[in-house]
Design an enzyme around this catalytic site. Structure first.
Site, PDB file in Angstrom:
ATOM      1  N   CYS A 172      -5.301   1.823  -1.015  1.00  0.00           N
ATOM      2  CA  CYS A 172      -6.243   1.300   0.094  1.00  0.00           C
ATOM      3  C   CYS A 172      -6.601   2.374   0.672  1.00  0.00           C
ATOM      4  O   CYS A 172      -7.804   1.888   1.091  1.00  0.00           O
ATOM      5  CB  CYS A 172      -5.925  -0.016   0.645  1.00  0.00           C
ATOM      6  SG  CYS A 172      -5.223  -1.684  -0.594  1.00  0.00           S
TER       7      CYS A 172
HETATM    8  C1  BEZ Z   1      -1.666  -0.302  -1.815  1.00  0.00           C
HETATM    9  O1  BEZ Z   1      -2.850  -0.870  -1.501  1.00  0.00           O
HETATM   10  O2  BEZ Z   1      -1.230   1.131  -2.979  1.00  0.00           O
HETATM   11  C2  BEZ Z   1      -1.410  -1.542  -2.558  1.00  0.00           C
HETATM   12  C3  BEZ Z   1      -1.180  -2.628  -2.111  1.00  0.00           C
HETATM   13  C4  BEZ Z   1      -0.829  -3.702  -2.563  1.00  0.00           C
HETATM   14  C5  BEZ Z   1       0.474  -3.480  -3.437  1.00  0.00           C
HETATM   15  C6  BEZ Z   1       0.196  -2.258  -4.126  1.00  0.00           C
HETATM   16  C7  BEZ Z   1      -0.205  -1.279  -3.786  1.00  0.00           C
END
Ligand code: BEZ
Length: 210
Positions: free
Chosen positions: A45
């Site tokens: 994210c």
């Molecule tokens: C991420 O944004 O890295 C992420 C968010 C939720 C689960 C896995 C990765």
């Protein structure tokens, strides 16, 4: 509720990093990119929000307002924005909805319980000035999105709203486009007096109209 193509996006008011935000008022007459991410302070994210911040001038150029959403508080969004600026080299330059009570996530149908009971999936809605959904995408948490592809799709939507054409696979701005199959030969001769390439009766291509 799950939003389908050409459904009207419901109006809502929710807290955001830019204060309480009422969606229809905020959107005005613009196109909108509304995208959700699973959680603040997560790595994928973080890269996505940095990527969108860098592309913001491209969305502006197309008359598209950008807004993010996750099930976090304004305080977390603001603290996380510091990490995004430091690690991605771009400050978050669009509002983030703070949907800690999941009200908007449930309204838009972007919690998929078999993926996560609590977090939003990576959803994308491109919404036109009439508040209709024109594109939906759903990505898993483990896969960051390609926002350049979303810009490409917006280019196609804005072009094909104004001309009786469709865009082929992997089309890029300036490349040939396809005359809609619903356009008769007579109408095509009026619309495209310079003619077209006909590969089959239903696959007729012309230079991109301006
Ligand atoms: C991420 O944004 O890295 C992420 C968010 C939720 C689960 C896995 C990765």
């Amino acid at each position: 509720m799950s939003l389908k193509l050409l459904d009207t996006v419901p109006d809502f008011t929710q807290e955001s990093t830019e204060g309480p935000l009422t969606f229809y008022d905020w959107a005005g007459d613009s196109w909108v990119l509304l995208f959700s991410h699973p959680k603040d302070f997560t790595p994928v994210c973080t890269t996505e929000l940095g990527a969108v911040a860098k592309l913001k001038p491209e969305f502006d150029r197309r008359g598209v307002k950008v807004i993010g959403l996750s099930v976090d508080t304004v305080d977390n969004h603001v603290r996380w924005a510091g990490d995004i600026e430091r690690t991605q080299g771009a400050a978050v330059n669009f509002p983030l909805l703070a949907d800690a009570d999941r009200r908007i996530a449930n309204l838009l149908g972007i919690i998929h319980p078999n993926a996560s009971d609590t977090n939003t999936v990576r959803s994308v809605f491109v919404i036109d000035p009439e508040r209709r959904v024109r594109l939906t995408l759903t990505y898993p948490a483990s896969t960051g999105r390609n926002f350049t592809e979303i810009l490409r799709t917006i280019d196609s939507l804005q072009l094909t709203d104004n001309h009786k054409v469709a865009t082929p696979a992997d089309w890029q701005q300036g490349e040939d486009v396809i005359i809609l199959p619903s356009v008769s030969g007579d109408e095509a001769r009026t619309l495209f007096p310079a003619g077209w390439q006909e590969q089959t009766a239903y696959l007729r291509t012309v230079p991109q109209p301006s």
